[in-house]
Scaffold this active site. Structure first.
Site, mmCIF file in Angstrom:
data_model
loop_
_atom_site.group_PDB
_atom_site.id
_atom_site.type_symbol
_atom_site.label_atom_id
_atom_site.label_comp_id
_atom_site.label_asym_id
_atom_site.label_seq_id
_atom_site.Cartn_x
_atom_site.Cartn_y
_atom_site.Cartn_z
ATOM 1 N N ASP A 1 -0.319 -0.410 0.267
ATOM 2 C CA ASP A 1 -0.033 0.194 -1.120
ATOM 3 C C ASP A 1 0.276 1.603 -0.880
ATOM 4 O O ASP A 1 0.634 2.369 -1.865
ATOM 5 C CB ASP A 1 -1.383 0.105 -1.753
ATOM 6 C CG ASP A 1 -2.438 1.163 -1.640
ATOM 7 O OD1 ASP A 1 -2.536 1.356 -0.465
ATOM 8 O OD2 ASP A 1 -2.956 1.607 -2.444
ATOM 9 N N GLY A 2 0.612 2.078 0.535
ATOM 10 C CA GLY A 2 1.016 3.490 0.338
ATOM 11 C C GLY A 2 1.751 3.981 1.519
ATOM 12 O O GLY A 2 2.183 2.912 2.226
ATOM 13 N N ASP B 1 -4.412 -3.501 4.642
ATOM 14 C CA ASP B 1 -4.918 -2.044 4.421
ATOM 15 C C ASP B 1 -6.065 -2.075 3.662
ATOM 16 O O ASP B 1 -6.542 -2.896 2.872
ATOM 17 C CB ASP B 1 -3.737 -1.040 3.702
ATOM 18 C CG ASP B 1 -4.348 0.346 3.664
ATOM 19 O OD1 ASP B 1 -4.985 1.074 4.490
ATOM 20 O OD2 ASP B 1 -4.275 0.604 2.454
#
Length: 612
Positions: free
Chosen positions: A482-483, A262
């Site tokens: 990360d999300g 990402d």
């Protein structure tokens, strides 16, 4: 004649010695996990009546008490050199630095100030601080990590299932070979090889060799080959800030050939910074920036925080009267999502946001805005922001557009070196981003990822669909995110990795959590998977080779030709040694330097570049 009175004693002695040495070696294999549990101190120092924002406190003010007596909301004193006893928040004003190496793998101390979160087990290497407790004991992040590592060590790798399937039939095969050995030396053996039994006692020789076969055979080595390596691998990972959830994840990491990143918050820092700015005369850059910061003060939007941060930095760099003149107050705040913010500063309306919003709220000419935008772009290009920076305009009623700021979410300091390390390891890096294609291409070019492997404008479902296309093509895919928006792709990947900053939905969907929050840890995780599988293959090869050589030797294969045969005590010693050799070979994995394996440089904490 054969005598066996000493054999049972010697056999039991060697087996028990072997089991003791094996247990010691296995304890050494899990020493990294034990060291995690030992990070917490036994005692703490309570600061009764501490007022938030004061200095860190002194030893004279503190009351010693057992760590088990500490409760949430208690304020504790942590002196330089002390381990932080609880998870909590710094409530004292004096900044300090903490050594978080055993938690995150970060080699350098990390700066912490008022309001920063601290983790139990880290070491204070700066000034005395006061910490308000939020979690103790089994509720701390350290205890949670230890539990997750223990759970991971209980998860079998697929290769372990093969070893387990072989171990059962192997035992019956050995019993059959033992019976066949006895039958051979009772019947055909003396006739074919009379010299081998010339010492007398054909029946005694047959019984002895049959026992040798039973004793020397070692299914234990097969059974230990995988779990001991997984035990050491997951423990080493925890020591390096890699939370790996099982041997199955290590095995898939070893086979990985594709890594998908990402962009925002993974390859980039996840926070925009001001890289360039320009102001229209007679307004100075400092004045324009102070106006924008006054309008954005109190907003939690990332762009607003970046503008306020730069304004505060410049005000701090100024001195005396000049700094105080730029401290402006605003009123009548209002904002429009996706457009910008507006407030009255010194009796005049000031708008900050998109060009359309500023022209609507403050008026002005598009030609002047275009000139300011070009100047801000040049400033940003000089600072290394490229052409993908976000533009924010500032307008004042009666003056029109007075300034333009160029902001950008910059790549992490270690992103380019991490991508280069992955390429040296033979992995193909990709970017799957929900951001604009141009922004994704800009970051991809800076970190060294081929433009053909960069995809932008993707929704979460699109990322997962493209990832499955790669898998159908035969790729073994690692997804790094990360999300929450990365969770579907993380779950679909062969190995999902989440940075520590995103251990919510992303962490739940991930097989590996990078506790250090460093992109370089992706390569370290792959290197650890490969090293662990190499140890497993070495252990299995040793276990098979030992039994292939040891069983015929115990059955008397060399007796007719060299007069060599084992006795039960030697067979027992050999069997014990085979198990110990497997465990000790796994323990050697503890000395693996993952950073050197990847060829990654040491990562240093650094402030993001900006126009400050």
């Amino acid at each position: 004649e054969y005598t066996f009175f000493d054999e049972p004693v010697m056999l039991l002695s060697f087996i028990l010695l072997g089991r003791a040495l094996e247990a010691r070696a296995r304890a050494q294999a899990g020493a990294d996990l034990t060291s995690l549990a030992a990070l917490l101190p036994a005692d703490a120092r309570l600061l009764p009546g501490f007022e938030e924002g004061a200095e860190g406190g002194s030893l004279a003010d503190a009351i010693p008490l057992p760590l088990a007596s500490v409760r949430p909301a208690d304020v504790l004193l942590v002196l330089p050199g002390d381990k932080v006893p609880v998870d909590g928040v710094i409530v004292s004003e004096t900044p300090t630095t903490l050594d978080e190496a055993l938690m995150t793998g970060e080699a350098l101390p990390v700066l912490k100030s008022h309001g920063a979160r601290v983790t139990a087990g880290t070491v204070n290497v700066g000034a005395p601080i006061a910490v308000r407790c939020e979690a103790t004991g089994e509720d701390t992040a350290l205890a949670s990590i230890a539990r997750m590592v223990e759970d991971a060590q209980a998860r079998q790798a697929p290769v372990q299932q093969l070893a387990d399937r072989v171990a059962g039939p192997f035992a019956y095969t050995v019993m059959g070979l033992s019976a066949a050995t006895a039958a051979f030396w009772l019947t055909a053996g003396p006739a074919l090889f009379p010299a081998a039994v010339a010492g007398g006692g054909g029946a005694a020789l047959a019984v002895k060799l049959a026992i040798d076969v039973l004793v020397v055979a070692c299914p234990c080595a097969l059974g230990l080959a995988t779990p001991t390596a997984v035990l050491v691998g997951t423990s080493l990972g925890a020591r390096r800030g890699l939370l790996i959830r099982g041997g199955d994840a290590l095995e898939r990491l070893a086979r990985a050939d594709t890594v998908i990143f990402d962009k925002t918050g993974t390859l980039t820092v996840g926070r925009p910074a001001v890289f360039g700015l320009a102001a229209a005369a007679p307004t100075s850059e400092a004045r324009m920036l102070a106006l924008a910061a006054a309008v954005e003060e109190g907003s939690q939007h990332p762009v607003a925080r970046a503008i306020c941060t730069l304004s505060a930095q410049r005000a701090g760099a100024a001195s005396g009267k000049a700094a105080s003149e730029e401290a402006l107050l605003a009123s009548a705040h209002r904002s429009q999502a996706g457009d910008g913010a507006y407030a009255e500063v010194e009796g005049r309306g000031v708008a900050v946001g998109t060009l359309e919003w500023v022209l609507q709220e403050a008026g002005g000419e598009t030609s002047q805005a275009a000139q300011l935008e070009a100047a801000a772009e040049r400033s940003a290009a000089t600072a290394g922001a490229g052409t993908s920076a976000t533009r924010v305009f500032v307008g004042v009623q009666g003056e029109g557009v007075v300034g333009c700021l160029a902001l950008r979410d910059a790549p992490r300091d270690d992103a380019a070196s991490a991508v280069a390390a992955l390429q040296r390891m033979g992995l193909q890096p990709h970017i799957f981003s929900g951001d604009r294609q141009q922004a994704a291409l800009q970051v991809g070019g800076e970190v060294g990822i081929d433009a053909a492997n960069v995809r932008g404008d993707l929704k979460p479902a699109d990322k997962a669909a493209l990832l499955r296309e790669l898998q159908v093509a035969g790729c073994v895919v690692v997804m790094v995110g990360d999300g929450v928006n990365d969770a579907p792709a993380l779950a679909a990947a062969d190995v999902g990795m989440a940075l520590a900053d995103g251990v919510d939905a992303a962490g739940e969907a991930a097989d590996v959590v990078l506790l250090g929050g460093r992109v370089a840890q992706v390569g370290e995780a792959v290197a650890l998977g490969r090293a662990t599988m190499a140890k497993i293959h070495q252990n299995l090869l040793w276990a098979v080779a030992y039994n292939v050589v040891g069983i015929p030797l115990a059955a008397g294969a060399l007796l007719p030709y060299a007069g060599v045969a084992l006795n039960p005590s030697v067979a027992g010693a050999a069997m014990a040694f085979s198990s110990i050799a497997v465990v000790l070979n796994s323990v050697l994995l503890r000395g693996k330097d993952l950073a050197a394996e990847v060829g990654a440089p040491k990562v240093e904490e650094a402030l993001p570049r900006s126009a400050a």
